[in-house]
Write a protein that holds these residues in place. Structure first.
Motif, PDB file in Angstrom:
ATOM      1  N   PHE A 104       2.908   7.563   3.072  1.00 13.28           N
ATOM      2  CA  PHE A 104       3.072   6.244   2.759  1.00 13.28           C
ATOM      3  C   PHE A 104       3.108   5.331   3.971  1.00 13.28           C
ATOM      4  CE2 PHE A 104       5.679   8.338  -0.603  1.00 13.28           C
ATOM      5  CZ  PHE A 104       4.674   8.052  -1.683  1.00 13.28           C
ATOM      6  N   LYS A 105       2.642   5.825   5.005  1.00 14.59           N
ATOM      7  CA  LYS A 105       2.328   5.044   6.357  1.00 14.59           C
ATOM      8  C   LYS A 105       1.480   3.813   6.281  1.00 14.59           C
ATOM      9  CE  LYS A 105       3.539   8.929   9.332  1.00 14.59           C
ATOM     10  NZ  LYS A 105       4.791   8.517  10.085  1.00 14.59           N
ATOM     11  N   SER A 106       0.663   3.760   5.190  1.00 14.62           N
ATOM     12  CA  SER A 106       0.062   2.740   4.686  1.00 14.62           C
ATOM     13  C   SER A 106       0.945   1.422   4.511  1.00 14.62           C
ATOM     14  CB  SER A 106      -0.928   2.925   3.466  1.00 14.62           C
ATOM     15  OG  SER A 106      -0.256   3.286   2.298  1.00 14.62           O
ATOM     16  N   ALA A 107       2.080   1.590   4.107  1.00 13.40           N
ATOM     17  CA  ALA A 107       3.050   0.412   3.718  1.00 13.40           C
ATOM     18  C   ALA A 107       3.140  -0.340   4.964  1.00 13.40           C
ATOM     19  CB  ALA A 107       4.206   1.041   3.204  1.00 13.40           C
ATOM     20  N   GLY A 108       2.842   0.207   6.347  1.00 11.93           N
ATOM     21  CA  GLY A 108       3.199  -0.474   7.406  1.00 11.93           C
ATOM     22  C   GLY A 108       4.814  -0.450   7.957  1.00 11.93           C
ATOM     23  N   ASN A 109       5.085  -1.402   8.791  1.00 13.04           N
ATOM     24  CA  ASN A 109       6.450  -1.271   9.246  1.00 13.04           C
ATOM     25  C   ASN A 109       7.407  -1.898   8.282  1.00 13.04           C
ATOM     26  OD1 ASN A 109       5.782  -0.279  11.646  1.00 13.04           O
ATOM     27  ND2 ASN A 109       4.903  -2.195  12.483  1.00 13.04           N
ATOM     28  N   HIS A 110       8.634  -2.299   8.749  1.00  9.26           N
ATOM     29  CA  HIS A 110       9.572  -2.922   7.659  1.00  9.26           C
ATOM     30  C   HIS A 110       9.115  -4.409   7.881  1.00  9.26           C
ATOM     31  CE1 HIS A 110      13.353  -0.184   8.417  1.00  9.26           C
ATOM     32  NE2 HIS A 110      12.411   0.465   7.923  1.00  9.26           N
ATOM     33  N   PHE A 111       9.491  -5.191   6.783  1.00 10.73           N
ATOM     34  CA  PHE A 111       9.317  -6.403   6.405  1.00 10.73           C
ATOM     35  C   PHE A 111      10.115  -7.274   7.236  1.00 10.73           C
ATOM     36  CE2 PHE A 111      10.033 -10.165   3.557  1.00 10.73           C
ATOM     37  CZ  PHE A 111       8.940 -10.804   3.835  1.00 10.73           C
ATOM     38  N   ASN A 112       9.507  -7.808   8.439  1.00  7.94           N
ATOM     39  CA  ASN A 112      10.368  -8.662   9.288  1.00  7.94           C
ATOM     40  C   ASN A 112       9.471  -9.866   9.650  1.00  7.94           C
ATOM     41  OD1 ASN A 112      11.916  -9.032  11.483  1.00  7.94           O
ATOM     42  ND2 ASN A 112      10.997  -7.754  12.964  1.00  7.94           N
ATOM     43  N   PRO A 113       9.501 -11.003   8.858  1.00 11.80           N
ATOM     44  CA  PRO A 113       8.571 -12.286   9.027  1.00 11.80           C
ATOM     45  C   PRO A 113       9.248 -13.043  10.329  1.00 11.80           C
ATOM     46  CG  PRO A 113       9.926 -12.413   7.007  1.00 11.80           C
ATOM     47  CD  PRO A 113       9.858 -11.003   7.355  1.00 11.80           C
TER      48      PRO A 113
ATOM     49  N   ALA B 128       9.071   8.152  -1.091  1.00 10.00           N
ATOM     50  CA  ALA B 128       8.863   7.342  -2.287  1.00 10.00           C
ATOM     51  C   ALA B 128       8.429   5.908  -2.009  1.00 10.00           C
ATOM     52  CB  ALA B 128       9.963   7.300  -3.186  1.00 10.00           C
ATOM     53  N   CYS B 129       7.593   5.290  -2.699  1.00 12.49           N
ATOM     54  CA  CYS B 129       7.032   3.893  -2.316  1.00 12.49           C
ATOM     55  C   CYS B 129       6.544   3.387  -3.670  1.00 12.49           C
ATOM     56  CB  CYS B 129       5.740   4.198  -1.664  1.00 12.49           C
ATOM     57  SG  CYS B 129       4.983   2.619  -1.133  1.00 12.49           S
ATOM     58  N   GLY B 130       6.959   1.937  -3.839  1.00  9.39           N
ATOM     59  CA  GLY B 130       6.459   1.179  -5.020  1.00  9.39           C
ATOM     60  C   GLY B 130       5.918  -0.311  -4.356  1.00  9.39           C
ATOM     61  N   LYS B 131       4.699  -0.626  -4.954  1.00 10.47           N
ATOM     62  CA  LYS B 131       4.084  -1.825  -4.624  1.00 10.47           C
ATOM     63  C   LYS B 131       4.898  -3.027  -5.103  1.00 10.47           C
ATOM     64  CE  LYS B 131      -0.400   0.506  -4.430  1.00 10.47           C
ATOM     65  NZ  LYS B 131      -1.924   0.583  -5.082  1.00 10.47           N
TER      66      LYS B 131
ATOM     67  N   LYS C  46       0.991  -1.304  -0.052  1.00 11.92           N
ATOM     68  CA  LYS C  46       0.085   0.109   0.051  1.00 11.92           C
ATOM     69  C   LYS C  46       0.686   1.195  -0.219  1.00 11.92           C
ATOM     70  CE  LYS C  46      -3.525  -2.410   2.349  1.00 11.92           C
ATOM     71  NZ  LYS C  46      -4.261  -2.597   3.596  1.00 11.92           N
ATOM     72  N   CYS C  47       0.690   2.239  -0.880  1.00 17.60           N
ATOM     73  CA  CYS C  47       1.523   3.331  -1.073  1.00 17.60           C
ATOM     74  C   CYS C  47       0.416   4.701  -1.232  1.00 17.60           C
ATOM     75  CB  CYS C  47       2.333   3.140  -2.360  1.00 17.60           C
ATOM     76  SG  CYS C  47       3.613   2.030  -2.165  1.00 17.60           S
ATOM     77  N   GLU C  48       0.028   4.781   0.026  1.00 19.06           N
ATOM     78  CA  GLU C  48      -0.880   6.084   0.070  1.00 19.06           C
ATOM     79  C   GLU C  48      -0.090   7.096   0.387  1.00 19.06           C
ATOM     80  OE1 GLU C  48      -4.043   5.128   2.706  1.00 19.06           O
ATOM     81  OE2 GLU C  48      -4.546   3.129   1.636  1.00 19.06           O
ATOM     82  N   ALA C  49      -0.102   8.131  -0.656  1.00 18.75           N
ATOM     83  CA  ALA C  49       0.708   9.488  -0.415  1.00 18.75           C
ATOM     84  C   ALA C  49      -0.109  10.251   0.343  1.00 18.75           C
ATOM     85  CB  ALA C  49       0.838   9.934  -2.144  1.00 18.75           C
ATOM     86  N   PRO C  50       0.481  11.314   1.063  1.00 23.11           N
ATOM     87  CA  PRO C  50       1.899  11.757   0.815  1.00 23.11           C
ATOM     88  C   PRO C  50       2.780  11.004   1.887  1.00 23.11           C
ATOM     89  CG  PRO C  50       0.797  13.358   2.183  1.00 23.11           C
ATOM     90  CD  PRO C  50      -0.324  12.102   1.925  1.00 23.11           C
TER      91      PRO C  50
END
Length: 191
Positions: free
Chosen positions: A79-88, A165-168, A73-77
């Motif tokens: 980009f908090k919609s991307a959540g936390n770092h990928f940490n499985p 900046a963000c990319g899905k 999720k890359c909701e500007a401005p």
């Protein structure tokens, strides 16, 4: 017997093609906080992990943090919609952390005086195929560039500043047909 062997061989070829899912290489578009495409990240499965080729422009010159985040999720401005770092694997943040890093932690990138980045990075614990550390598990993940450098230690995200900046990262990421500003315009090439 020959017919049975031929049928098994054909079935194996068909199943092999289906399991690939065209996951590698996978190109995703990267957008800034104004929703303008500023470049791409290309993810390629390698024996040592996932290689990430980043080619973007329009960044502030200098060093920036870059990470994989948990949601596509890359909701500007912001980009908090991307959540936390990928940490499985539930590790602490930071490539300099003695106890290991998030699967989505990468080395910093540096934008040249014109704001351009053209570099390759590695995600040694990540996969594109089905696995706990797959960047494409569930709905996918995202790639985020931050305003400042990641210090490699500070929890939970390296004190790297705002998300700029963000990319899905999804199976269908490479279907984005928005023109890439880092590549010459096709119309200009034809003239």
């Amino acid at each position: 017997m020959k017919l049975c062997f031929g049928s098994l061989l054909l079935l194996f070829i068909v199943l092999s093609g289906c399991s690939n899912d065209q996951r590698s290489p996978l190109e995703t578009s990267i957008y800034n906080s104004e929703n303008d495409k500023i470049g791409t990240a290309t993810f390629t499965e390698r024996p040592e992990g996932v290689e990430v080729a980043v080619k973007v422009e329009g960044l502030e010159p200098g060093v920036h943090g870059i990470h994989i985040h948990e949601f596509p999720k890359c909701e500007a401005p912001d980009f908090k919609s991307a959540g936390n770092h990928f940490n499985p694997k539930s590790k602490d943040h930071g490539l300099m952390n003695a106890d290991g890093a998030h699967a989505g932690d990468m080395a910093n990138i540096e934008a040249d005086p014109s704001g351009m980045v053209d570099t390759k990075l590695m995600l040694p614990e990540a996969k594109l195929k089905e696995a706990q550390t797959s960047l494409l598990r569930k709905e996918g993940t995202s790639i985020i560039i931050t305003s400042g450098p990641d210090d490699g230690m500070t929890q939970p995200a390296g004190d790297s500043g705002e998300r700029v900046a963000c990319g899905k990262i999804t199976i269908k990421a490479d279907e984005d047909e928005t023109s890439d500003p880092t590549e010459p315009d096709k119309k200009q090439k034809e003239e």
